[in-house]
Design a protein around this motif. Structure first.
Motif: not given
Length: 327
Positions: A114, A118, A123, A128, A131-132
Motif C-alpha cells: 500500500a 495513506a 477516507r 479515497r 488512499r486505497d
C-alpha cells in the motif's frame, strides 16, 4: 488666565480626546485588540508555506517522474499475469543457459504494498481513491535445479546482471558427497507498478553486474565442495586397505566449504575431510565437532569466517581447513 487662553486649552483637550478615540477605533477595527489580525497573519504565513511547498514539489516532479520511469522500464510489465509468466520464463532461460539441469521455477504469489502516504488522504470523497491506491506489487519465485559449481555460480552471476528489476532473497547450495554435483535453490523477488508498462526495450538493455564474472574464477577452480583425490601409488602386490586415522589436530579434519545467507541468517558450511560428513553453523551457535572441540561461528562475510574455540578466535578462508587460520 484670560478668556482667550482658556478657549485654547479647551480646544486642545477636545482634540486630544477625539484623537485617542480615533486611534482606539482604528485598533478595534483592524483587529489588534480582538485577535483577528493575529489569526489573519497566521493564516497568511500558512498559505505562504503551502505555496512554497507546492512550488518546490512542482520543480522536483520532473526528476521524480524520471526516476519512476526508470523503474517502470526495468519492470516486467504492468499486470500480474504477464509479470508472473515473464518472471518464470526468464528464470528458466537463465538456469538453462548457465547449465543448471532439471531446473524448475515456481511463483509463490504476490504481495500488494500500500501507499505510505495513506494518511495524507481522506477516507471519503475523491481522495479515497488515492488512499486505497497500491504503491507497487511484489512477485516472488523459487528456482531449483542441479549443476556443477561452475553452473551454480554462473547462474547467480547472470541473474544478478540481468537488466530487469529484482532482488535475490535466498541462495542455498546442497552438494553431494563428492562435491561434484550441487543442488541449487534460489529465491527471487521482482516488483511492478499496476497499470504501468515499460518502453518495451527491456531486452535491448545490456546486462549490468555489480562484480565481474572473473571474480569467481578462483572459487570455481578450487570447488570448496569437492574432496581432494587420494594419491595413487603404483604397487606390484596387493596391499591391505588403509585404515583412516584421524589427524592429531582435530581442526585439520574440517574444511570450510562455503558461507551462505540462509533463512535463519548467515551460515558457515563445514565438511569432514575423511568421511564427507557436513554440518552447518549459525552465528553465535556452539556445536561440538568430532567429539573433540566445541566450535562457534562468531561472524562471516564474503569468503572469510571467524570462529571461536574456548577463548581463542581465528579467521578461516573458504576452501581451507580450520587448522590453517589467516594471519
Amino acid at each position: 488666565m484670560n478668556r482667550r487662553e482658556r478657549r485654547l486649552v479647551i480646544v486642545a483637550v477636545v482634540l486630544g480626546v477625539l484623537g485617542g478615540a480615533g486611534s482606539l477605533g482604528w485598533a478595534v477595527g483592524s483587529g489588534r485588540l480582538n485577535g483577528d489580525r493575529t489569526e489573519l497573519l497566521r493564516k497568511t504565513d500558512l498559505y505562504r508555506r503551502v505555496l512554497l511547498t507546492v512550488r518546490d514539489e512542482r520543480l522536483e516532479r520532473p526528476a521524480l517522474d524520471e526516476r519512476l520511469g526508470e523503474v517502470v522500464d526495468r519492470s516486467l510489465g504492468g499486470e500480474l499475469e504477464s509479470v508472473d509468466s515473464d518472471l518464470r520464463r526468464r528464470l528458466a532461460m537463465l538456469a538453462e543457459s548457465a547449465g543448471v539441469r532439471g531446473a524448475s521455477v515456481s511463483t509463490v504469489g504476490a504481495a500488494v504494498i500500500a501507499t505510505p502516504a495513506a494518511r495524507e488522504f481522506s477516507r471519503s470523497g475523491n481522495e479515497r481513491a488515492f488512499r486505497d491506491e497500491p504503491d507497487f506489487v511484489v512477485v516472488r519465485a523459487n528456482v531449483k535445479g542441479v549443476g556443477t559449481i561452475d553452473a551454480a555460480v554462473r547462474f547467480l552471476h547472470e541473474l544478478d546482471a540481468a537488466p530487469w528489476v529484482k532482488r535475490i532473497e535466498q541462495v542455498r547450495f546442497d552438494p553431494d558427497r563428492e562435491g561434484k554435483s550441487i543442488g541449487i535453490a534460489v529465491g527471487v523477488a521482482t516488483l511492478f507498478l499496476p497499470g504501468l508498462a515499460g518502453d518495451g526495450e527491456l531486452d535491448q538493455r545490456p546486462p549490468s553486474s555489480r562484480r565481474p564474472g572473473s571474480r569467481y574464477d578462483s572459487l570455481v577452480a578450487a570447488n570448496p565442495f569437492s574432496l581432494p583425490e587420494p594419491p595413487v601409488t603404483p604397487s606390484r602386490t596387493t596391499s591391505p586397505p588403509k585404515v583412516l586415522v584421524a589427524p592429531k589436530n582435530p581442526r585439520a579434519a574440517w574444511k570450510l566449504t562455503g558461507i551462505m545467507e540462509g533463512p535463519d541468517g548467515t551460515e558457515a558450511w563445514l565438511r569432514q575431510v575423511e568421511t564427507g560428513e557436513t554440518i552447518e553453523l549459525l552465528v553465535s551457535v556452539q556445536r561440538e565437532i568430532g567429539g573433540q572441540i566445541v566450535l562457534q561461528l562468531d561472524a562471516a562475510s564474503g569468503d572469510i569466517a571467524r570462529f571461536r574455540v574456548g577463548e581463542e578466535t581465528f579467521r578461516v578462508l573458504v576452501g581451507s581447513t580450520l587448522d590453517r587460520p589467516l594471519p
